[in-house]
Design a protein around this motif. Structure first.
Motif, PDB file in Angstrom:
ATOM      1  N   GLU A  21     -12.994 -30.979 -18.175  1.00  0.00           N
ATOM      2  CA  GLU A  21     -11.328 -31.901 -18.166  1.00  0.00           C
ATOM      3  C   GLU A  21     -12.095 -33.330 -19.177  1.00  0.00           C
ATOM      4  O   GLU A  21     -10.996 -33.368 -19.954  1.00  0.00           O
ATOM      5  CB  GLU A  21     -10.510 -31.913 -17.295  1.00  0.00           C
ATOM      6  CG  GLU A  21     -10.276 -30.435 -16.540  1.00  0.00           C
ATOM      7  CD  GLU A  21      -9.674 -31.082 -15.191  1.00  0.00           C
ATOM      8  OE1 GLU A  21      -9.298 -32.218 -14.955  1.00  0.00           O
ATOM      9  OE2 GLU A  21      -9.243 -30.188 -14.115  1.00  0.00           O
ATOM     10  N   ASN A  22     -11.972 -34.414 -19.083  1.00  0.00           N
ATOM     11  CA  ASN A  22     -12.949 -35.526 -19.783  1.00  0.00           C
ATOM     12  C   ASN A  22     -13.133 -35.855 -20.920  1.00  0.00           C
ATOM     13  O   ASN A  22     -13.481 -35.795 -21.178  1.00  0.00           O
ATOM     14  CB  ASN A  22     -12.984 -36.532 -18.413  1.00  0.00           C
ATOM     15  CG  ASN A  22     -12.008 -36.528 -17.718  1.00  0.00           C
ATOM     16  OD1 ASN A  22     -10.958 -36.231 -17.323  1.00  0.00           O
ATOM     17  ND2 ASN A  22     -12.768 -36.752 -15.607  1.00  0.00           N
ATOM     18  N   SER A  23     -14.850 -34.291 -20.616  1.00  0.00           N
ATOM     19  CA  SER A  23     -15.374 -34.088 -21.650  1.00  0.00           C
ATOM     20  C   SER A  23     -15.634 -33.393 -22.917  1.00  0.00           C
ATOM     21  O   SER A  23     -15.722 -31.472 -21.593  1.00  0.00           O
ATOM     22  CB  SER A  23     -16.864 -34.888 -20.944  1.00  0.00           C
ATOM     23  OG  SER A  23     -17.250 -35.256 -22.290  1.00  0.00           O
ATOM     24  N   ASN A  24     -16.215 -33.221 -23.577  1.00  0.00           N
ATOM     25  CA  ASN A  24     -16.507 -31.545 -24.717  1.00  0.00           C
ATOM     26  C   ASN A  24     -17.761 -31.674 -24.185  1.00  0.00           C
ATOM     27  O   ASN A  24     -18.842 -30.789 -24.907  1.00  0.00           O
ATOM     28  CB  ASN A  24     -16.192 -31.843 -26.019  1.00  0.00           C
ATOM     29  CG  ASN A  24     -15.590 -30.722 -26.283  1.00  0.00           C
ATOM     30  OD1 ASN A  24     -15.618 -29.079 -25.946  1.00  0.00           O
ATOM     31  ND2 ASN A  24     -16.134 -30.404 -27.735  1.00  0.00           N
ATOM     32  N   GLU A  62     -17.937 -42.479 -15.104  1.00  0.00           N
ATOM     33  CA  GLU A  62     -17.491 -40.982 -14.727  1.00  0.00           C
ATOM     34  C   GLU A  62     -17.899 -40.593 -16.553  1.00  0.00           C
ATOM     35  O   GLU A  62     -18.989 -39.052 -16.246  1.00  0.00           O
ATOM     36  CB  GLU A  62     -15.589 -40.935 -15.286  1.00  0.00           C
ATOM     37  CG  GLU A  62     -15.171 -41.751 -14.043  1.00  0.00           C
ATOM     38  CD  GLU A  62     -15.288 -39.922 -12.863  1.00  0.00           C
ATOM     39  OE1 GLU A  62     -16.165 -39.066 -13.449  1.00  0.00           O
ATOM     40  OE2 GLU A  62     -15.468 -40.788 -11.996  1.00  0.00           O
ATOM     41  N   GLU A  86     -13.843 -32.016 -13.569  1.00  0.00           N
ATOM     42  CA  GLU A  86     -13.242 -32.869 -14.224  1.00  0.00           C
ATOM     43  C   GLU A  86     -14.307 -33.300 -15.321  1.00  0.00           C
ATOM     44  O   GLU A  86     -14.062 -33.724 -16.142  1.00  0.00           O
ATOM     45  CB  GLU A  86     -13.370 -34.231 -13.161  1.00  0.00           C
ATOM     46  CG  GLU A  86     -11.984 -34.141 -12.134  1.00  0.00           C
ATOM     47  CD  GLU A  86     -11.999 -35.328 -10.925  1.00  0.00           C
ATOM     48  OE1 GLU A  86     -12.789 -36.073 -11.420  1.00  0.00           O
ATOM     49  OE2 GLU A  86     -11.220 -35.281  -9.827  1.00  0.00           O
TER      50      GLU A  86
END
Length: 451
Positions: A75-78, A193, A72
């Motif tokens: 998916e949520n961060s670059n 997160e 995740e």
């Protein structure tokens, strides 16, 4: 936590297993420079240990990307991709420097470009918690300049302290453990997160250092070189930038009241993470002192010398291993002291404990030649160097000790600049015996007496 432990173990295993083949490759490639006057080691030792560390980093991120919870983060961060891009660039520059000794200004430009690449992909500081003011949003230019400055300072701080076997990797590992405990607490306890990428970066960095340390402890069989020191410095800076510039202090809800009061109370926690100069205070202090010392002498700040903190520890009488352990002690004291203060900043016991341990550290600094002796009943459980010598043993050792003292005096009388370096290829040096067994006592003695 299990996925983090798995990522750490994979990173450490890949780094450890690749370091041996990388060492042989470095010898074949000729990445084994001659001894310089400012070097502490007396045998040519291969570099390029950063190659194994970089592939350990890649393996750790690849494994994390395929785990249920850690995927995740991708998916949520670059930010993991930004870290990998900047790490690949700084690692390539370090490899070229280890082989061809590129100019210091070129390395500085490469460090700035690597930091800029991470900024372009989103790994940057968005705001700063300022005491008495609150969250201060940064403009794009302010954010870029501050992020690049922090990355460059941290990289060079780690690079400067990489002067003794196992020193840089051990100090960064200690700082990373404290950093992981802090970021994991933010992510797991408070459900933020935005702290997950920094937690992943610190776990991977711990694995890189742990996997490389067995090959790098004194006497080192391979050095990490600039390809390794600049790499771990960049990863450490990336984690600090991620958690400081992305996590809103007010979201922690540690204190009631306005956002200004919240930031004011949490500044002692955030400043050590915002400024890696504090979380790795020893390398940062060494960096500042080196720049001041060289500038005062009219030299370039990038000119190498033997005035670093670890060099001074050796000059006052500490052994190589003891100097490294003392630097470990101070790094752990500062890092875990800041961590304990972040958990309970109102506890006076934490302050008293840090003061007491600081006193212990000062005593260790002032007693460089002190060798503890175990009591008679415990001599069977300690190494021979801690056992009391009997009269007949002392009489037998006295002639050898006087000869060694005479040799040491003759060696110290010889100027450092006139020492004849041990060339690569001489029997008994680290590089020449890389493919076979190495006699550490006899061969090293030959290497030290062949002047």
């Amino acid at each position: 936590m299990r996925e983090y432990l798995l990522t750490l173990c994979i990173t450490a295993a890949v780094t450890y297993l690749l370091t041996g083949p990388v060492r042989k490759f470095a010898i074949v490639a000729g990445a084994m420079p001659e001894i310089r006057a400012r070097d502490v080691h007396r045998e040519p030792t291969p570099r390029l240990g950063g190659i194994a560390m970089f592939f350990g980093l890649c393996a750790g991120l690849l494994v994390a990307d395929h785990l249920t919870n850690l995927s995740e983060v991708f998916e949520n961060s670059n930010e993991p991709r930004a870290l990998l891009s900047g790490a690949a660039l700084i690692w390539l520059i370090g490899v070229l420097d280890d082989k061809f000794e590129i100019d210091a200004l070129i390395k500085l430009g490469g460090q700035m470009i690597a930091a800029g690449v991470m900024v372009m992909q989103g790994l940057t500081i968005l705001w700063l918690p300022i005491p008495g003011v609150g969250n201060v949003a940064l403009t794009q230019w302010q954010s870029t300049l501050l992020t690049v400055a922090l990355v460059v300072i941290t990289i060079n701080a780690v690079n400067f302290v990489d002067g003794l076997d196992g020193l840089a990797a051990g100090m960064v590992c200690i700082a990373s453990i404290a950093f992981f405990l802090y970021t994991y607490r933010i992510w797991y306890s408070y459900g933020i997160e935005a702290a997950a990428p920094a937690t992943l970066f610190s776990v991977v960095l711990i694995g890189m250092c742990i996997g490389f340390l067995p090959h790098n402890m004194h006497p080192a069989r391979i050095f990490m070189g600039d390809s390794g020191s600049m790499l771990i410095g960049l990863v450490l800076a990336a984690g600090a930038i991620s958690v400081t510039g992305q996590v809103d202090p007010d979201s922690l809800r540690l204190f009631t009241g306005s956002e200004r009061n919240t930031v004011h109370q949490t500044v002692p926690v955030y400043i050590p993470l915002l400024l890696p100069l504090t979380i790795i205070a020893i390398p940062a202090a060494d960096l500042v002192l080196a720049i001041v010392r060289r500038t005062w002498r009219g030299q370039s700040p990038f000119a190498a010398d033997r005035g670093h903190l670890h060099h001074r520890l050796l000059e006052i009488g500490h052994s190589h291993s003891r100097a490294v352990l003392i630097m470990y002690f101070w790094s752990a004291l500062i890092a875990f002291g800041a961590l304990a203060y972040s958990v309970n900043s109102a506890s006076m016991w934490i302050v008293l404990g840090v003061v007491a341990l600081s006193f212990v550290g000062l005593v260790l600094l002032l007693l460089p030649r002190f060798t503890p002796r175990a009591p008679r009943w415990a001599e069977a459980f300690v190494p021979p160097r801690y056992r009391r010598r009997r009269p007949e043993e002392a009489a037998a050792v006295a002639p050898a000790a006087s000869s060694a003292a005479y040799g040491a005096a003759a060696d110290s009388a010889e100027p450092a600049d006139q020492r004849t370096p041990v060339a690569a290829g001489v029997a008994g040096v680290n590089g020449a015996t890389a493919l076979g067994a190495r006699s550490r006592l006899l061969d090293r003695g030959k290497a030290q007496t062949s002047r």
